[in-house]
Enzyme design. Structure first.
Site, PDB file in Angstrom:
ATOM      1  N   VAL A 149      42.019 -32.263 -44.897  1.00  0.00           N
ATOM      2  CA  VAL A 149      41.132 -32.274 -43.736  1.00  0.00           C
ATOM      3  C   VAL A 149      41.967 -31.897 -42.522  1.00  0.00           C
ATOM      4  O   VAL A 149      43.115 -32.330 -42.386  1.00  0.00           O
ATOM      5  CB  VAL A 149      40.490 -33.660 -43.523  1.00  0.00           C
ATOM      6  CG1 VAL A 149      39.615 -33.670 -42.271  1.00  0.00           C
ATOM      7  CG2 VAL A 149      39.676 -34.060 -44.741  1.00  0.00           C
ATOM      8  N   CYS A 150      41.405 -31.079 -41.639  1.00  0.00           N
ATOM      9  CA  CYS A 150      42.050 -30.717 -40.382  1.00  0.00           C
ATOM     10  C   CYS A 150      43.428 -30.099 -40.653  1.00  0.00           C
ATOM     11  O   CYS A 150      43.596 -29.298 -41.569  1.00  0.00           O
ATOM     12  CB  CYS A 150      42.100 -31.948 -39.477  1.00  0.00           C
ATOM     13  SG  CYS A 150      42.421 -31.619 -37.733  1.00  0.00           S
ATOM     14  N   THR A 151      44.441 -30.470 -39.886  1.00  0.00           N
ATOM     15  CA  THR A 151      45.762 -29.871 -40.050  1.00  0.00           C
ATOM     16  C   THR A 151      46.511 -30.384 -41.277  1.00  0.00           C
ATOM     17  O   THR A 151      47.635 -29.937 -41.549  1.00  0.00           O
ATOM     18  CB  THR A 151      46.622 -30.103 -38.798  1.00  0.00           C
ATOM     19  OG1 THR A 151      46.640 -31.500 -38.483  1.00  0.00           O
ATOM     20  CG2 THR A 151      46.074 -29.312 -37.620  1.00  0.00           C
TER      21      THR A 151
END
Length: 225
Positions: A98-100
């Protein structure tokens, strides 16, 4: 199904807790919160997170999930964290982020030649870890599932839920958590945010991106496993 979330200092807690809340409702699943030690882990907000197992004691996972946050920098350069990600990804049915958190997978050599997404402010850097950037909220390439920034983790987890348990179960979970977003502003993406709003956020990320790129230049991308 054995599901493991890797946590590390300065992660964005919603990257972790959003998908956790969804996948905790997956029938037959056992969830693990995995860290280097059992000591509390500080998120990027006031919330402290409690691991349930360590890298050394974690069972073989069917689903590995890596959240993002400012702590990704240190995690990518931490040999124990990266060794764990490589080891578990070799056997996992689903390797996800998820995300970075995508950059941890990328630094481990797990997104090379794969389509992927991440937080919009870092999206242009995905090729630096061998990934093919796709501007979608959730992207699948084989057994790799990546989610966009922060709140996209809920969409990401429901997508995984549908893949694993079927769309009926996923929809039932969506209803049970009343995931029916109606944000007060139409500014949740750079595609629709007003220019003045985007400039404020761009300024916030400017220095951060410079630091992040420096870390990427030092990371050795090695599938290892």
């Amino acid at each position: 199904m054995q599901i493991g979330f890797v946590i590390f200092p300065k992660l964005t807690q919603l990257d972790f807790t959003g998908p956790l809340q969804v996948l905790a409702r997956l029938p037959g699943a056992t969830l693990h919160v995995v860290a280097k030690t059992l000591q509390p882990v500080a998120s990027d907000s006031v919330l402290m997170l409690m691991p349930t197992t360590t890298f050394a004691d974690c069972p073989t996972l069917d689903l590995l999930c890596i959240p993002g946050g400012f702590g990704v920098d240190q995690a990518m350069e931490d040999e124990e964290t990266m060794a764990f990600v490589r080891r578990q990804s070799a056997a996992a049915k689903y390797v996800t982020s998820v995300c970075t958190g995508a950059f941890i997978l990328g630094a481990a050599g797990l997104l090379r030649g794969r389509k992927a997404t991440t937080h919009w402010a870092y999206h242009h850097l995905l090729p630096r870890v061998g990934a093919i950037p796709v501007k979608e909220r959730v992207v699948r390439d084989g057994n790799r599932f990546t989610g966009g920034g922060v709140t996209a983790g809920i969409d990401f987890a429901l997508t995984l839920m549908a893949e694993i348990a079927g769309p009926d179960i996923a929809q039932a979970v969506q209803l049970s958590i009343e995931y029916d977003p109606h944000p007060p502003f139409n500014s949740g993406s750079p595609r629709v945010a007003q220019q003045a709003v985007k400039e404020v956020v761009d300024e916030r990320y400017a220095a951060r991106l410079g630091t992040f790129e420096a870390v990427l230049s030092r990371v050795r991308q090695d599938p290892g496993a």
